[in-house]
Write a protein that holds these residues in place. Structure first.
Motif, short mmCIF file in Angstrom:
data_model
loop_
_atom_site.label_atom_id
_atom_site.label_comp_id
_atom_site.label_asym_id
_atom_site.label_seq_id
_atom_site.Cartn_x
_atom_site.Cartn_y
_atom_site.Cartn_z
N PRO A 193 0.78 -1.29 -0.03
CA PRO A 193 0.05 0.20 -0.07
C PRO A 193 1.02 1.19 -0.09
N ALA A 194 1.91 1.35 0.80
CA ALA A 194 2.84 2.43 0.61
C ALA A 194 3.51 2.82 -0.56
N LEU A 195 4.10 1.59 -1.26
CA LEU A 195 4.68 1.78 -2.73
C LEU A 195 3.50 2.31 -3.44
N ALA A 196 2.27 2.06 -3.42
CA ALA A 196 1.24 2.41 -4.24
C ALA A 196 1.00 3.77 -4.01
N LEU A 197 0.93 4.43 -2.83
CA LEU A 197 0.67 5.57 -2.51
C LEU A 197 1.76 6.56 -2.89
N ARG A 198 3.10 5.96 -2.57
CA ARG A 198 4.29 6.91 -3.04
C ARG A 198 4.37 7.22 -4.47
N GLY A 199 3.96 5.94 -5.30
CA GLY A 199 3.75 6.25 -6.97
C GLY A 199 3.08 7.20 -7.22
N ILE A 200 1.95 7.42 -6.50
CA ILE A 200 0.80 8.21 -7.00
C ILE A 200 1.40 9.53 -6.41
N ALA A 201 2.02 9.67 -5.21
CA ALA A 201 2.48 11.01 -4.84
C ALA A 201 3.50 11.54 -5.78
N MET A 202 4.39 10.75 -6.16
CA MET A 202 5.57 10.98 -7.29
C MET A 202 4.72 11.58 -8.55
N ALA A 203 3.70 10.83 -8.92
CA ALA A 203 3.15 11.18 -10.28
C ALA A 203 2.81 12.62 -9.99
N GLN A 204 1.85 12.87 -8.91
CA GLN A 204 1.56 14.36 -8.61
C GLN A 204 2.66 15.48 -8.37
N LEU A 205 3.99 14.84 -8.17
CA LEU A 205 5.05 15.69 -8.24
C LEU A 205 5.56 15.94 -9.56
N GLY A 206 5.35 15.01 -10.30
CA GLY A 206 5.82 15.43 -11.84
C GLY A 206 6.84 14.04 -12.05
N ASP A 207 7.42 13.51 -11.26
CA ASP A 207 8.40 12.54 -11.32
C ASP A 207 7.66 11.20 -11.93
N LEU A 208 7.24 11.20 -13.14
CA LEU A 208 6.54 10.20 -13.95
C LEU A 208 7.24 8.74 -13.91
N VAL A 209 8.62 8.77 -14.12
CA VAL A 209 9.35 7.66 -14.07
C VAL A 209 9.33 6.72 -12.94
N ARG A 210 9.53 7.61 -11.87
CA ARG A 210 9.89 7.13 -10.83
C ARG A 210 8.44 6.69 -10.24
N ALA A 211 7.41 7.35 -10.59
CA ALA A 211 5.98 6.92 -10.20
C ALA A 211 5.42 5.67 -10.81
N LYS A 212 5.92 5.49 -12.01
CA LYS A 212 5.57 4.11 -12.86
C LYS A 212 6.31 2.83 -12.07
N ALA A 213 7.43 3.21 -12.10
CA ALA A 213 8.38 2.12 -11.24
C ALA A 213 7.78 1.73 -9.87
N LEU A 214 7.49 2.67 -9.07
CA LEU A 214 6.84 2.32 -7.68
C LEU A 214 5.44 1.79 -7.92
N LEU A 215 4.46 2.06 -8.78
CA LEU A 215 3.40 1.48 -8.99
C LEU A 215 3.57 -0.01 -9.43
N ARG A 216 4.49 -0.28 -10.29
CA ARG A 216 4.55 -1.87 -10.61
C ARG A 216 5.24 -2.59 -9.66
N ARG A 217 6.18 -1.98 -8.78
CA ARG A 217 6.37 -2.57 -7.57
C ARG A 217 5.41 -2.95 -6.66
N ALA A 218 4.47 -2.09 -6.40
CA ALA A 218 3.46 -2.05 -5.46
C ALA A 218 2.62 -3.44 -6.23
N SER A 219 2.26 -3.43 -7.63
CA SER A 219 1.48 -4.41 -8.06
C SER A 219 1.97 -5.74 -7.66
N ARG A 220 3.17 -5.86 -7.97
CA ARG A 220 3.90 -7.05 -7.88
C ARG A 220 3.93 -7.55 -6.23
N ALA A 221 4.01 -6.67 -5.44
CA ALA A 221 3.96 -6.74 -3.90
C ALA A 221 2.61 -7.02 -3.37
N PHE A 222 1.61 -6.70 -4.22
CA PHE A 222 0.23 -6.99 -3.76
C PHE A 222 -0.18 -8.46 -4.10
#
Length: 406
Positions: free
Chosen positions: A31-60
Motif C-alpha cells: 500500500p505504501a509503494l502504491a501511495l508513493r507512486g501516486i505522490a511522485m506522479a503528482q509531483l511530476g516524476d512520472l518515471v519514478r511513479a511508474k516504477a513504484l506502482l509496478r513494484r506495488a502491483s507485484r507486492a500485492f
C-alpha cells in the motif's frame, strides 16, 4: 489499513503529495509503494511513479485484484499524462470492470474519465462523448466533477459549441473552489485561457485579423461562403465540400477566396497551386483543367468564372466569401498543435493521435528539430519530443476533430 496509510491516502485526495510522502516515504509495503507512486506522479516524476506502482502491483500479488486494479488505473493516468497513448485500453477496461464489481465506484468512475480523456486527445470525439454519457457526476466529489466538466468543455470546444464550453468551465471553476486542489484549479484556468486567445485568422476582401473560438463558431453559423484552411473544406451553411484529398484544388479555392470579390491572375494561381516560378503554356493548360474540376466540385455553392486576367469566385447564395486560416501557418502545424500542450510526446503517440504513420511523424519531427522548433530528450524508444506552447495562440482548430455540420 493502518492509520498512516489512511492519512497518506487522504492527503493525496486533497492534492497534498508532500504530506502523503511524509507518512509513507520510508515504507516498502505494497500500500505504501502504491501511495508513493501516486505522490511522485503528482509531483511530476512520472518515471519514478511508474516504477513504484509496478513494484506495488507485484507486492500485492495476483490475489489482491482490487488493489491491482487501482494500480492499473494509476498507471493509465501516468501514461495519459506522459502521452503514452499506446498504453493498452483493454487493461484499463478490465480494471474498471473489477473496480465496479467490487464496489469501488470512485476509482471505476476515474477509469472511465481516463478513457474519455484519451479518446478526446486523439480526436475520437463521439466515442469520448458516449463514454462520458455513461457517468452522472452530480453525486461525485468536487475533484471528479472538475475532471468531468473539463472533458465536457473539451468536447464542446472541439465541436465549436462555445456556450456549452463556457458553462462547463464555469461549473468546473465552482467545483475547483470547493476542492481547493491547486493542480486542478490550474488546469481549469488553463482551459479557460483557451477561450480568450486567438484560434484562427479571418481573411476577407484582402484583409485579415485574428479571431477567437466564439467568432469561429459565429462565422460557421453565418451565411458566408467559407473556405476553411483548418479543415480543408469549402462550406456554406450546411453544405460542405471536402477538398482535403485535393490539395491543388484547395490551393485554388483559397487563392480565389482570399481575393474575393476580385479575381486572381493566372500566373498567381499557377504559382500557388503548382509552385511553379514561371508559368508556361503547359501550366496554363493544366490550370484550366484544375479550375474545371474545382468548378464541378463547387457547383452547388459557387461558380468559378474566367476573367481577362485570370479567374474569380462567385458564390451562388452567400453574400460574402471569407477564408478561415490557422493562426500560424506551418507545414507541420498538426504536429506542433499537439506538442504545444507543453507535454512530452513520443513519435508513436503522435502518429496514433494524428492517424498517420510513425515514419511520417518522425520526418516531420526531424524537420522541426532542424528548424529548432522542437526539442527532444532520451534515446530510442524513450525519446520524447516537446516544445513550449506557442504564446498567445490556441491550437483547438488544429486538433483532429470534425467541425459541426448543422
Amino acid at each position: 489499513m493502518d492509520s498512516m496509510i489512511t492519512a497518506a491516502a487522504r492527503a493525496l485526495a486533497a492534492g497534498d503529495p508532500l504530506g502523503a510522502l511524509n507518512r509513507v516515504a520510508l515504507r516498502d509495503d505494497a500500500p505504501a509503494l502504491a501511495l508513493r507512486g501516486i505522490a511522485m506522479a503528482q509531483l511530476g516524476d512520472l518515471v519514478r511513479a511508474k516504477a513504484l506502482l509496478r513494484r506495488a502491483s507485484r507486492a500485492f500479488g495476483p490475489k489482491e485484484t482490487l488493489a491491482n486494479a487501482r494500480c492499473v488505473v494509476a498507471e493509465a493516468e501516468i501514461a495519459l499524462v506522459s502521452r503514452d497513448l499506446g498504453w493498452p485500453e483493454k487493461a484499463l477496461d478490465a480494471a474498471r470492470t473489477t473496480l465496479e464489481a467490487q464496489g469501488d465506484r470512485a476509482n471505476a468512475t476515474h477509469a472511465r474519465y481516463l478513457m474519455a480523456r484519451r479518446l478526446l486527445l486523439i480526436g475520437r470525439i463521439d466515442e469520448a462523448e458516449r463514454t462520458l454519457g455513461e457517468l452522472g457526476p452530480a453525486s461525485f466529489p468536487p475533484a471528479s466533477r472538475i475532471v468531468h466538466e473539463l472533458v465536457v468543455a473539451g468536447i464542446a470546444m472541439r465541436r465549436l459549441r462555445m456556450k456549452a464550453a463556457r458553462a462547463a468551465l464555469a461549473r468546473a471553476e465552482r467545483a475547483a473552489h470547493h476542492a481547493r486542489i491547486p493542480a486542478l484549479t490550474a488546469e481549469v484556468e488553463s482551459a479557460r485561457a483557451v477561450l480568450d486567445t486567438p484560434a484562427g485568422r479571418l481573411i476577407a476582401s484582402g484583409k485579415e485579423r485574428l479571431i477567437l473560438l466564439d467568432e469561429v463558431e459565429a462565422l460557421l453559423a453565418s451565411k458566408a461562403f467559407v473556405v476553411d484552411a483548418c479543415r480543408y473544406v469549402a462550406r456554406h451553411e450546411s453544405n460542405v465540400v471536402s477538398l482535403a484529398r485535393r490539395p491543388v484544388l484547395f490551393a485554388l479555392a483559397r487563392a480565389l477566396g482570399e481575393a474575393w470579390p476580385g479575381d486572381v491572375p493566372r500566373d498567381t494561381l499557377v504559382a500557388r497551386a503548382f509552385r511553379a516560378k514561371r508559368a508556361d503554356e503547359s501550366h496554363r493548360a493544366r490550370l484550366r483543367v484544375e479550375v474545371g474540376r474545382l468548378r464541378t466540385l463547387l457547383r452547388t455553392l459557387a461558380d468559378v468564372s474566367a476573367t481577362k486576367r485570370g479567374f474569380a469566385l462567385t458564390p451562388r447564395r452567400a453574400r460574402k466569401v471569407v477564408v478561415l486560416a490557422r493562426p500560424v501557418e506551418e507545414k507541420h502545424a498538426a504536429v506542433l498543435a499537439f506538442l504545444a500542450d507543453g507535454e512530452s510526446w513520443s513519435s508513436s503517440a503522435l502518429a496514433l493521435a494524428l492517424g498517420t504513420s510513425p515514419r511520417t511523424v518522425q520526418r516531420a519531427l526531424d524537420s522541426l528539430a532542424a528548424a529548432r522548433k522542437v526539442q527532444f530528450s532520451g534515446h530510442g524508444r524513450a525519446r520524447r519530443w516537446m516544445t513550449p506552447p506557442v504564446p498567445g495562440f490556441t491550437t483547438t482548430l488544429l486538433l483532429p476533430a470534425p467541425l459541426p455540420i448543422d
